[in-house]
Design an enzyme around this catalytic site. Structure first.
Site, short mmCIF file in Angstrom:
data_model
loop_
_atom_site.label_atom_id
_atom_site.label_comp_id
_atom_site.label_asym_id
_atom_site.label_seq_id
_atom_site.Cartn_x
_atom_site.Cartn_y
_atom_site.Cartn_z
N HIS A 179 74.43 -7.68 -6.01
CA HIS A 179 74.64 -8.19 -4.65
C HIS A 179 74.31 -9.68 -4.57
O HIS A 179 75.07 -10.47 -4.00
CB HIS A 179 73.75 -7.45 -3.63
CG HIS A 179 74.06 -6.01 -3.44
ND1 HIS A 179 73.09 -5.04 -3.51
CD2 HIS A 179 75.22 -5.36 -3.18
CE1 HIS A 179 73.64 -3.86 -3.28
NE2 HIS A 179 74.94 -4.03 -3.09
N LYS A 191 74.86 7.86 4.82
CA LYS A 191 74.11 8.33 3.65
C LYS A 191 72.68 8.60 4.09
O LYS A 191 72.31 8.37 5.24
CB LYS A 191 74.11 7.25 2.56
CG LYS A 191 75.49 6.79 2.13
CD LYS A 191 75.37 5.60 1.19
CE LYS A 191 76.74 5.03 0.87
NZ LYS A 191 76.64 3.82 0.04
N ARG A 214 83.33 -3.75 -8.86
CA ARG A 214 82.66 -3.67 -10.15
C ARG A 214 83.59 -3.14 -11.23
O ARG A 214 83.52 -3.55 -12.36
CB ARG A 214 81.43 -2.76 -10.06
CG ARG A 214 80.33 -3.30 -9.20
CD ARG A 214 79.26 -2.28 -9.06
NE ARG A 214 79.87 -1.08 -8.47
CZ ARG A 214 79.28 -0.26 -7.63
NH1 ARG A 214 78.04 -0.46 -7.29
NH2 ARG A 214 79.90 0.77 -7.12
N SER A 224 73.44 0.34 -6.29
CA SER A 224 72.20 0.70 -5.59
C SER A 224 71.83 2.16 -5.84
O SER A 224 70.65 2.48 -6.01
CB SER A 224 72.35 0.45 -4.08
OG SER A 224 72.45 -0.91 -3.81
#
Length: 158
Positions: free
Chosen positions: A17, A41, A90, A128
């Site tokens: 990040h 979440k 990514r 994460s």
């Protein structure tokens, strides 16, 4: 002033990040890091702690602002005077979901663009959720997060 918003849950904020935020700060005059309140979440850290960690980690990048957000991202972007959203990619596996989000945002707000950035190769595998899992299992996350975040994870997961 050229502004951009970088949304995410940042649970926790990782070196990946930070890499994208530094790149955005090079390209834009103002980077609004938008920490999502409604994550959908079960976050390891509440919104206050996620914002606090982001503020600590990013305090040396003067053009960065940290803000909480809930609701539609395009509404947040307009409210904060930004017409560009940055999203990180990514791997190819990220593309389909991110493309779908960008398309929906464009449909709702044709005046707001999505810009995709890829992290430096040493951060391409960091997420994460993986960092949380490693920390939860007692592993060393020092290569993936800033020291203050590592300490917060150690405190959270013991």
């Amino acid at each position: 002033m050229r502004s951009v918003v970088y949304p995410g849950t940042f649970d926790p904020i990782t070196n990946g990040h930070i890499d994208l935020i530094q790149r955005a700060a090079f390209l834009f005059d103002r980077v609004v890091v938008a920490v999502a309140v409604d994550t959908g979440k079960d976050p390891a850290f509440d919104i206050e702690r996620r914002v606090e960690l982001a503020e600590q980690v990013l305090r040396n990048i003067p053009q960065v602002e940290i803000a909480r957000f809930s609701g539609l991202l395009v509404a947040f972007a307009r409210k904060h005077g930004t017409s560009v959203i940055i999203r990180g990619l990514r791997a190819v596996s990220d593309f389909e979901y991110e493309f779908q989000l960008a398309s929906m945002n464009r449909r709702m707000a044709p005046d707001i663009e999505t810009l995709f950035l890829t992290p430096a190769e040493q951060y391409g595998y960091i997420s994460s959720s993986l960092v949380r899992e490693i920390a939860r299992l007692g592993g060393d996350v020092s290569a993936f997060v800033a020291p203050v975040v590592q300490a917060a994870l150690r405190e959270r997961f013991g």
